[in-house]
Design a protein around this motif. Structure first.
Motif, mmCIF file in Angstrom:
data_model
loop_
_atom_site.group_PDB
_atom_site.id
_atom_site.type_symbol
_atom_site.label_atom_id
_atom_site.label_comp_id
_atom_site.label_asym_id
_atom_site.label_seq_id
_atom_site.Cartn_x
_atom_site.Cartn_y
_atom_site.Cartn_z
ATOM 1 N N ASP A 96 1.049 -1.190 -0.371
ATOM 2 C CA ASP A 96 0.162 0.433 -0.050
ATOM 3 C C ASP A 96 1.180 0.882 -0.657
ATOM 4 O O ASP A 96 0.361 2.152 1.229
ATOM 5 C CB ASP A 96 -1.389 -0.087 1.039
ATOM 6 C CG ASP A 96 -2.041 -1.299 1.295
ATOM 7 O OD1 ASP A 96 -2.356 -1.154 -0.236
ATOM 8 O OD2 ASP A 96 -2.744 -1.719 2.403
ATOM 9 N N THR A 97 2.056 1.015 -0.998
ATOM 10 C CA THR A 97 3.112 2.140 -0.487
ATOM 11 C C THR A 97 2.220 3.145 -2.623
ATOM 12 O O THR A 97 1.718 2.692 -3.036
ATOM 13 C CB THR A 97 4.342 1.725 -0.836
ATOM 14 O OG1 THR A 97 4.086 1.259 -2.186
ATOM 15 C CG2 THR A 97 4.448 0.385 0.341
ATOM 16 N N ALA A 98 3.165 4.916 -1.539
ATOM 17 C CA ALA A 98 2.770 5.489 -3.290
ATOM 18 C C ALA A 98 3.584 5.248 -4.212
ATOM 19 O O ALA A 98 4.617 5.927 -4.826
ATOM 20 C CB ALA A 98 3.013 7.045 -3.020
ATOM 21 N N THR A 99 5.279 4.716 -3.820
ATOM 22 C CA THR A 99 6.286 4.850 -4.883
ATOM 23 C C THR A 99 6.344 3.398 -6.080
ATOM 24 O O THR A 99 6.040 2.620 -5.597
ATOM 25 C CB THR A 99 7.610 4.620 -3.238
ATOM 26 O OG1 THR A 99 7.557 3.332 -2.735
ATOM 27 C CG2 THR A 99 7.500 5.711 -3.001
ATOM 28 N N MET A 100 7.353 3.725 -6.448
ATOM 29 C CA MET A 100 7.823 2.922 -6.953
ATOM 30 C C MET A 100 9.462 3.102 -7.508
ATOM 31 O O MET A 100 10.103 2.749 -8.717
ATOM 32 C CB MET A 100 7.019 3.300 -8.529
ATOM 33 C CG MET A 100 7.300 2.208 -9.727
ATOM 34 S SD MET A 100 7.041 0.589 -9.375
ATOM 35 C CE MET A 100 4.960 0.385 -9.213
ATOM 36 N N ASP A 101 10.082 3.472 -7.220
ATOM 37 C CA ASP A 101 11.311 3.744 -6.303
ATOM 38 C C ASP A 101 12.808 2.186 -6.593
ATOM 39 O O ASP A 101 13.614 2.791 -6.614
ATOM 40 C CB ASP A 101 12.333 4.900 -5.447
ATOM 41 C CG ASP A 101 12.013 5.036 -4.241
ATOM 42 O OD1 ASP A 101 11.830 3.051 -3.827
ATOM 43 O OD2 ASP A 101 12.774 5.169 -3.867
ATOM 44 N N GLY A 102 11.779 1.238 -6.130
ATOM 45 C CA GLY A 102 13.025 0.022 -6.257
ATOM 46 C C GLY A 102 13.417 0.142 -4.893
ATOM 47 O O GLY A 102 14.310 -0.661 -4.850
ATOM 48 N N GLY A 103 12.559 0.578 -3.414
ATOM 49 C CA GLY A 103 13.748 1.059 -2.271
ATOM 50 C C GLY A 103 14.489 2.002 -2.419
ATOM 51 O O GLY A 103 15.602 1.664 -1.188
ATOM 52 N N ALA A 104 15.358 2.514 -3.388
ATOM 53 C CA ALA A 104 16.968 3.122 -3.447
ATOM 54 C C ALA A 104 16.450 4.428 -2.231
ATOM 55 O O ALA A 104 17.534 4.759 -1.873
ATOM 56 C CB ALA A 104 16.233 3.475 -5.170
ATOM 57 N N GLY A 105 14.774 5.332 -2.581
ATOM 58 C CA GLY A 105 15.427 5.796 -1.032
ATOM 59 C C GLY A 105 15.054 5.693 0.573
ATOM 60 O O GLY A 105 15.634 5.487 0.935
ATOM 61 N N VAL A 106 14.870 3.818 0.240
ATOM 62 C CA VAL A 106 14.844 3.259 2.068
ATOM 63 C C VAL A 106 16.532 3.150 1.562
ATOM 64 O O VAL A 106 17.650 3.795 2.889
ATOM 65 C CB VAL A 106 14.321 2.275 1.536
ATOM 66 C CG1 VAL A 106 15.390 1.420 2.711
ATOM 67 C CG2 VAL A 106 12.857 1.941 1.580
ATOM 68 N N LEU A 107 17.916 3.067 1.136
ATOM 69 C CA LEU A 107 18.349 2.581 0.993
ATOM 70 C C LEU A 107 19.339 3.798 1.228
ATOM 71 O O LEU A 107 20.141 3.866 2.466
ATOM 72 C CB LEU A 107 19.377 1.544 -0.797
ATOM 73 C CG LEU A 107 18.787 0.794 -0.259
ATOM 74 C CD1 LEU A 107 19.801 -0.491 -1.399
ATOM 75 C CD2 LEU A 107 18.703 -0.936 0.890
ATOM 76 N N GLN A 108 19.271 5.200 0.437
ATOM 77 C CA GLN A 108 19.209 6.133 0.723
ATOM 78 C C GLN A 108 19.363 6.500 2.597
ATOM 79 O O GLN A 108 20.519 7.104 2.957
ATOM 80 C CB GLN A 108 18.869 7.301 -0.499
ATOM 81 C CG GLN A 108 18.767 7.049 -1.539
ATOM 82 C CD GLN A 108 18.865 7.920 -3.030
ATOM 83 O OE1 GLN A 108 17.729 8.027 -2.684
ATOM 84 N NE2 GLN A 108 19.386 8.512 -3.866
ATOM 85 N N ALA A 109 18.236 6.437 2.100
ATOM 86 C CA ALA A 109 17.694 7.497 4.082
ATOM 87 C C ALA A 109 19.339 6.204 4.932
ATOM 88 O O ALA A 109 19.353 6.031 6.184
ATOM 89 C CB ALA A 109 16.706 7.064 4.490
ATOM 90 N N LEU A 110 19.589 4.567 4.556
ATOM 91 C CA LEU A 110 20.356 3.703 5.704
ATOM 92 C C LEU A 110 22.213 4.086 5.007
ATOM 93 O O LEU A 110 22.258 3.546 5.815
ATOM 94 C CB LEU A 110 19.812 3.011 4.960
ATOM 95 C CG LEU A 110 18.379 1.768 5.808
ATOM 96 C CD1 LEU A 110 18.450 0.589 5.059
ATOM 97 C CD2 LEU A 110 18.378 1.896 7.298
#
Length: 342
Positions: A96-110
């Motif tokens: 149920d997410t709004a994103t389609m960035d392949g989790g790139a934003g997650v990794l960047q925040a990590l």
């Protein structure tokens, strides 16, 4: 019940009321920072829900542009949990997410640096994936790295079984629901493909074709590829909880529902999973949906005993309408001792 998407944390809270709720603040896909809750147990296991940080319902309809929205908030949520030394296992619900960035934003925040050919950080969202040429790991003393160093384990509870790419992948199955137009799909897919090539080359893990890696706009892909996260089907994982099993043992029927009951419902969603579970246990399963896109032959084959499409009603009448449908459904079922209906 939850399949890993919205409501995952609430479902866990009902199954394990002893868990402590904690909170951090994160950047949603649009707007200012918001609070995001998570749960922590005395055994060192934490539970989080991606929809609370990067959910579709956090984005106004006019701003739903998956090409440019980032999953960064989920990475901030994970980073905050990983910073707690007592936590050694994290269960993250995906869906149920709004994103389609392949989790790139997650990794960047990590703390992972995604750089273009000039050595500059790439733009957020799916659109920036095509520019990724180099990936640099976080600092050794960062929370994600210390979490890994102490043997931390990440479990991603996926709401679907779709792979990252292809006709049944994240873009072609879910991008339209997130606001993408049909003419955007080829570029969104191409960007994800490039991202997969680069990330898998760095990690040495080819995971793009694994079931579930398309969950949450491909976030599962990034977490499996970079952190070696364990994939589980959210609906199955939740129903295996001892308290859920106890309730299931006492059940004489299962009631479930979804906004739209369709082919996707049968590939990891709660409704389809409960239908199969009910069929295995010889329990009648009744589903309610705003729209039904399955034929009677399809939903019966999936394990549903009855399916009801709810007519549109004003909000003030919605609960009465559903209550009436439930009552009528149950009144129409006569249960035999083995749980079958006649």
């Amino acid at each position: 019940m939850s399949d890993g998407g919205r409501g995952f944390l609430d479902a866990i809270r009902r199954l394990a009321p002893h868990l402590r709720q904690q909170q951090t603040t994160v950047h949603p896909p649009v707007g200012r920072r918001i609070p995001a809750a998570f749960l922590v147990g005395e055994d060192g296991t934490a539970y989080a829900e991606m929809a609370l940080a990067s959910g579709l319902d956090l984005v106004p309809e006019t701003a739903r542009r998956p090409a440019h929205l980032s999953s960064r908030g989920t990475g901030e949520l994970l980073r905050s949990i990983m910073a707690r030394p007592q936590v050694h296992t994290i269960v993250l619900g995906l869906g149920d997410t709004a994103t389609m960035d392949g989790g790139a934003g997650v990794l960047q925040a990590l703390g992972v640096r995604l750089l273009d050919r000039h050595g500059s950080p790439v733009p957020p969202g799916n659109a920036g994936l095509s520019q990724v040429e180099r990936i640099e790991a976080p600092e050794p003393d960062s929370p994600p790295e210390t979490f890994r160093a102490r043997g931390g384990h990440l479990i991603v509870a996926c709401d679907v079984l779709h792979p990252l790419l292809g006709p049944s992948g994240a873009v072609h199955t879910f991008a339209g629901q997130k606001g993408a137009t049909p003419d955007e799909l080829p570029q969104l897919e191409a960007n994800l493909h490039h991202w997969a090539e680069v990330l898998e080359a760095v990690t040495g893990r080819r995971v793009r074709d694994l079931p579930g890696t398309g969950a949450a706009g491909g976030t599962a892909f990034a977490l499996v590829a970079w952190l070696g996260a364990e994939r589980v089907l959210g609906a199955r994982w939740l129903t295996e909880h001892p308290r859920f099993q106890a309730e299931l043992t006492r059940a004489t029927a299962l009631l479930t529902g979804e906004g739209q009951l369709d082919e996707q419902s049968l590939h990891g969603k709660s409704t389809g999973f409960l239908a199969a579970l009910g069929a295995q246990r010889h329990l009648p399963v009744v589903a309610f949906a705003g729209r039904v896109r399955l034929t009677e032959a399809q939903w019966r084959a999936a394990g549903f005993t009855a399916v009801y499409e709810l007519p549109p009603h004003p909000p003030s009448q919605a609960s009465r309408t559903l209550s009436g449908c439930v009552a009528n459904a149950l009144a129409g079922m006569v249960l035999k001792p083995d749980g079958q209906t006649v």
